[in-house]
Design an enzyme around this catalytic site. Structure first.
Site, PDB file in Angstrom:
ATOM      1  N   LYS A 184       0.598  -1.074  -0.064  1.00  0.00           N
ATOM      2  CA  LYS A 184      -0.179  -0.210   0.110  1.00  0.00           C
ATOM      3  C   LYS A 184       1.138   1.266  -0.202  1.00  0.00           C
ATOM      4  CE  LYS A 184      -2.537   1.681   3.752  1.00  0.00           C
ATOM      5  NZ  LYS A 184      -2.903   3.008   4.081  1.00  0.00           N
ATOM      6  N   ASP A 217      -3.426   4.302  -1.479  1.00  0.00           N
ATOM      7  CA  ASP A 217      -3.891   5.218  -0.443  1.00  0.00           C
ATOM      8  C   ASP A 217      -4.788   6.183  -0.117  1.00  0.00           C
ATOM      9  OD1 ASP A 217      -5.483   4.565   1.281  1.00  0.00           O
ATOM     10  OD2 ASP A 217      -4.776   4.072   2.610  1.00  0.00           O
ATOM     11  N   LYS A 223      -7.088   8.278   0.168  1.00  0.00           N
ATOM     12  CA  LYS A 223      -8.068   8.692   0.932  1.00  0.00           C
ATOM     13  C   LYS A 223      -8.473  10.013  -0.163  1.00  0.00           C
ATOM     14  CE  LYS A 223      -7.195   6.023   5.427  1.00  0.00           C
ATOM     15  NZ  LYS A 223      -5.588   5.906   4.446  1.00  0.00           N
ATOM     16  N   ASP A 243     -13.435  15.505  -1.897  1.00  0.00           N
ATOM     17  CA  ASP A 243     -12.904  17.272  -2.388  1.00  0.00           C
ATOM     18  C   ASP A 243     -14.390  17.256  -3.467  1.00  0.00           C
ATOM     19  OD1 ASP A 243     -12.502  19.904  -4.029  1.00  0.00           O
ATOM     20  OD2 ASP A 243     -10.135  18.560  -3.168  1.00  0.00           O
TER      21      ASP A 243
HETATM   22  O1  C5P Z   1      -0.660  -1.402  11.478  1.00  0.00           O
HETATM   23  P1  C5P Z   1      -1.080   0.173  10.702  1.00  0.00           P
HETATM   24  O2  C5P Z   1      -1.329   0.408  11.973  1.00  0.00           O
HETATM   25  O3  C5P Z   1       0.603   0.484  10.797  1.00  0.00           O
HETATM   26  O4  C5P Z   1      -1.151   0.444   9.737  1.00  0.00           O
HETATM   27  C1  C5P Z   1      -1.129   2.319   9.437  1.00  0.00           C
HETATM   28  C2  C5P Z   1      -1.521   2.090   8.072  1.00  0.00           C
HETATM   29  O5  C5P Z   1      -3.306   1.827   7.976  1.00  0.00           O
HETATM   30  C3  C5P Z   1      -1.484   3.932   7.071  1.00  0.00           C
HETATM   31  O6  C5P Z   1      -1.496   3.414   6.256  1.00  0.00           O
HETATM   32  C4  C5P Z   1      -3.228   3.896   8.055  1.00  0.00           C
HETATM   33  O7  C5P Z   1      -3.186   4.951   6.308  1.00  0.00           O
HETATM   34  C5  C5P Z   1      -3.587   2.465   7.172  1.00  0.00           C
HETATM   35  N1  C5P Z   1      -5.351   2.961   7.469  1.00  0.00           N
HETATM   36  C6  C5P Z   1      -6.175   2.917   6.738  1.00  0.00           C
HETATM   37  N2  C5P Z   1      -7.576   3.830   7.278  1.00  0.00           N
HETATM   38  C7  C5P Z   1      -7.516   3.163   8.611  1.00  0.00           C
HETATM   39  C8  C5P Z   1      -6.274   3.442   9.291  1.00  0.00           C
HETATM   40  C9  C5P Z   1      -5.268   3.252   9.084  1.00  0.00           C
HETATM   41  O8  C5P Z   1      -5.683   3.009   6.095  1.00  0.00           O
HETATM   42  N3  C5P Z   1      -9.493   3.218   8.266  1.00  0.00           N
END
Ligand code: C5P
Length: 240
Positions: A35, A63, A65, A68
């Site tokens: 990712k 990713d 996110k 907008d």
């Molecule tokens: O396992 P860890 O907490 O380190 O993972 C962090 C990753 O999970 C980050 O890349 C963050 O962008 C992603 N993440 C996500 N969606 C969330 C929470 C975290 O994609 N709701």
């Protein structure tokens, strides 16, 4: 056939393309997807997608996110679709139009996931943000409402916590993808960080998660390869 390691998405949450190369080299054979998030993409841009493709057969999850106005999201998604990645994200946010624009921009070339409620967000945060009481007392209601909107808009699935995957699968069908971050294996549970709604790999798999985003427990382990292998073993047992 999907193997246990294919469920693991490793986020390259790293400051440079050089660091990313190091982890891609280490983990290519042990995870299903890499990712790329904001940190690395802002620094290294589309070059990092090329690096992953050149070094590994693993899938790619970009990713970013997005959040907008629909026209901007649609055009951004057209550019993402040209990069040839497997998964990408848009916040579910407040309006279905933005999600529809994201799906239209993707033109079927990349699977669009709606981000429901970040796993770092707690019910207390929702309350402070001024949401209706029903969502503050039960955050899963907000997750489900956003997931339903994402499905209606044509998204391939959502990002949700492993605690919510079962509810989403039951309500929206097996084919609708549940990608779950906030994964904390038992061997890393004592380390408190910003994640709030966490699950173990086994619990997420039993709840029907299609992919587990697992970063710091692998990245910060003394031996990241062993940590990934251990995670895959836990996934394999949970699948049986
Ligand atoms: O396992 P860890 O907490 O380190 O993972 C962090 C990753 O999970 C980050 O890349 C963050 O962008 C992603 N993440 C996500 N969606 C969330 C929470 C975290 O994609 N709701």
């Amino acid at each position: 056939m999907k193997q246990a390691k294919d469920y693991i998405i490793f986020p390259l949450d790293l400051p440079s393309a050089g660091d990313a190369r190091h982890y891609i080299g280490l983990l290519s054979e042990h995870v299903g997807m890499f990712k790329v998030g904001l940190e690395l993409f802002i620094r290294s841009g589309p070059e990092v997608i090329k690096i992953i493709r050149d070094m590994s057969k693993a899938g790619i999850f970009l990713d970013l996110k997005l959040h907008d106005i629909p026209a901007t999201v649609s055009r951004a998604m057209e550019s993402i679709a040209e990069l040839g990645v497997n998964l990408t994200t848009v916040h579910c946010g407040e309006e279905k139009e933005m999600l529809k624009a994201a799906v239209a921009g993707s033109a079927g070339k990349v699977n669009v996931l709606g981000v429901t409620v970040l796993t770092s967000v707690s019910a207390f945060d929702i309350q402070k943000a001024g949401f209706e009481n029903q969502y503050c007392t039960d955050i899963t209601k907000l997750v489900l409402k956003r997931a339903e909107t994402a499905k209606d808009a044509g998204c391939a699935g959502v990002v949700c916590s492993g605690l919510e995957a079962k509810m989403i699968k039951n309500a929206l069908g097996k084919e609708f993808l549940a990608v779950t971050p906030g994964i904390r294996p038992a061997w890393s549970l004592n380390k408190k960080d910003d994640q709030q709604r966490v699950t173990t790999p086994a619990a997420a798999i039993k709840n029907g998660s299609d992919y587990l985003v697992i970063g710091r427990p692998i990245r910060d382990a003394k031996d990241p390869v062993s940590a990934a292998v251990l995670t895959a073993e836990e996934i394999r047992s949970a699948l049986q």
